[in-house]
Design an enzyme around this catalytic site. Structure first.
Site, PDB file in Angstrom:
ATOM      1  N   HIS A  78     -57.630  87.110  34.478  1.00  0.00           N
ATOM      2  CA  HIS A  78     -56.901  87.347  35.463  1.00  0.00           C
ATOM      3  C   HIS A  78     -57.650  86.574  36.863  1.00  0.00           C
ATOM      4  O   HIS A  78     -57.772  87.267  37.943  1.00  0.00           O
ATOM      5  CB  HIS A  78     -56.610  88.964  35.826  1.00  0.00           C
ATOM      6  CG  HIS A  78     -55.773  89.668  34.964  1.00  0.00           C
ATOM      7  ND1 HIS A  78     -54.477  89.795  35.510  1.00  0.00           N
ATOM      8  CD2 HIS A  78     -55.624  89.953  33.835  1.00  0.00           C
ATOM      9  CE1 HIS A  78     -53.734  90.215  34.389  1.00  0.00           C
ATOM     10  NE2 HIS A  78     -54.470  90.432  33.621  1.00  0.00           N
ATOM     11  N   TYR A 347     -65.418  94.862  31.672  1.00  0.00           N
ATOM     12  CA  TYR A 347     -65.073  94.342  33.065  1.00  0.00           C
ATOM     13  C   TYR A 347     -66.240  94.173  33.750  1.00  0.00           C
ATOM     14  O   TYR A 347     -66.787  93.338  34.868  1.00  0.00           O
ATOM     15  CB  TYR A 347     -64.137  95.411  33.763  1.00  0.00           C
ATOM     16  CG  TYR A 347     -62.847  95.616  33.801  1.00  0.00           C
ATOM     17  CD1 TYR A 347     -62.236  95.132  32.657  1.00  0.00           C
ATOM     18  CD2 TYR A 347     -62.154  96.371  34.213  1.00  0.00           C
ATOM     19  CE1 TYR A 347     -60.762  94.939  32.591  1.00  0.00           C
ATOM     20  CE2 TYR A 347     -60.766  96.522  34.061  1.00  0.00           C
ATOM     21  CZ  TYR A 347     -60.109  96.069  33.117  1.00  0.00           C
ATOM     22  OH  TYR A 347     -58.543  96.277  33.023  1.00  0.00           O
TER      23      TYR A 347
END
Length: 373
Positions: A78, A347
């Protein structure tokens, strides 16, 4: 710091007794292309190791860099996105199942968000079939936060971190063709019928025209606890108040056309989404993001997200946020879904890497969005 049913096992393609053919494998590859073999966040780590094959968060982020190249200062997935700001206003309905302050009736909380497209290329051309993401940070009283990373797909293709790893391997491109091997994908789908069924659900969902009319799903299950101590499983989603339109070829022009349209929409007026909590019942899977819950489940309209500004990614806004799904307020807790700890760990690895790297300008410069013609 917050704490971190016996179901039908679908056959390949969602049909009992279905046979994996070359055609079905190619269809599977097309779905992988839409979701992307490395989409949605890198769900591949639980408790420090996975089976004897040992894939750590660091090695998995390395995989992103091998696929997309290394783009310093950007997210490994992303990578292309814009920051957003707004607020969330609660209806009070959420307090029926959770003590979380975000759900208190009439409360209004500032929100930092990020709209994005999946993949690790920060300058990739926008495409209608690319997964759209929305990350949010709700800033709550007393310094609490709620962070959530959502996408516009109703389910995730993999049930476990191991399954995600296997799909990555099955999606590896063959040097001679530059494409995945259909036979390898067919074997993967035969071994993972839950993924074949999930891909079928994703394929059947109509695409919308852009970010503003997309429904965003939290995918994983969580647990909410009320004032009496009773706990129920929940999933959440954001449903747009904007009219839903389906894309036309004339709209799909320009390298950044999805982001340009988002900026123009917010310039004309705020965008709004209703947040719904779906309440699970006994037997509904809480550890399997590939399986939707039955359509008749009770749903609570818990509030409205309003986005009133879109900004170029820059220091101090969503560019510097890690949308860790395990950052939860009191009253919301993780479920037994193994993907949650995996997402959190990967993450964090991506965040740590880009935090120490020099930053480059964002592909989408809000001040340079062309006028609509």
């Amino acid at each position: 710091m917050p704490r971190t049913g016996d179901g039908h096992k679908p056959s390949v393609g969602g049909r009992a007794g279905a046979t994996v053919t070359r055609r079905s494998a190619l269809i599977g590859l097309a779905a992988v292309g839409a979701i992307a073999a490395v989409d949605v966040g890198g769900f591949l780590f639980a408790g420090g190791r996975l089976t004897p094959r040992t894939v750590t968060p660091s090695r998995f982020v390395d995989r992103f860099e091998q696929v997309f190249g290394r783009h310093e200062g950007f997210r490994r997935n992303h990578a292309k996105g814009v920051s957003a700001t707004g607020w969330f206003t609660a209806t009070g309905a959420g307090s029926a199942v959770s003590t979380a302050s975000v759900f208190h009736a009439g409360s209004r909380h500032p929100v930092t968000g990020r709209f994005s497209l999946s993949g690790g290329l920060p300058d990739a051309a926008d495409a209608a079939d690319t997964v759209r993401g929305l990350g949010l940070v709700f800033r709550l009283p007393g310094g609490e936060q709620w962070r959530t990373a959502m996408i516009d797909s109703p389910v995730f293709p993999d049930r476990t971190p191991d399954g995600f790893r296997d799909r990555l391997l099955a999606s590896k491109k063959v040097p001679d063709t530059g494409k995945p091997d259909p036979a390898v994908m067919a074997l993967f789908l035969a071994r993972h019928p839950e993924t074949a069924a999930a891909m079928d659900i994703i394929r059947r969902q109509p695409r919308t025209s852009g970010f503003g009319d997309s429904t965003f799903h939290g995918l994983n299950a969580f647990r909410c606890t009320d004032r009496s101590g009773a706990t129920v499983p929940v999933r959440w989603k954001l449903v747009p108040e904007q009219p839903v339109r389906h894309p036309g070829a004339e709209e799909e022009s320009g390298r950044d056309y999805l982001f340009d349209a988002l900026v123009r929409d917010v310039t004309r007026g705020s965008l709004r989404w209703r947040m719904f909590l779906t309440i699970g019942e006994p037997g509904d899977p809480t550890d399997d993001a590939t399986r939707p819950w039955p359509a008749g489940r009770k749903s609570l309209d818990v509030g409205t997200l309003t986005v009133d500004a879109i900004d170029t990614e820059a220091p101090g806004n969503a560019r510097d946020v890690n949308f860790d799904p395990l950052v939860l307020p009191n009253g919301i807790a993780p479920s037994d879904d193994p993907l949650l700890s995996a997402r959190s760990a990967v993450y964090a690895e991506s965040f740590n890497r880009r935090s120490g790297e020099p930053k480059s300008p964002s592909r989408v410069n809000v001040s340079e969005v062309p006028d609509e013609r």
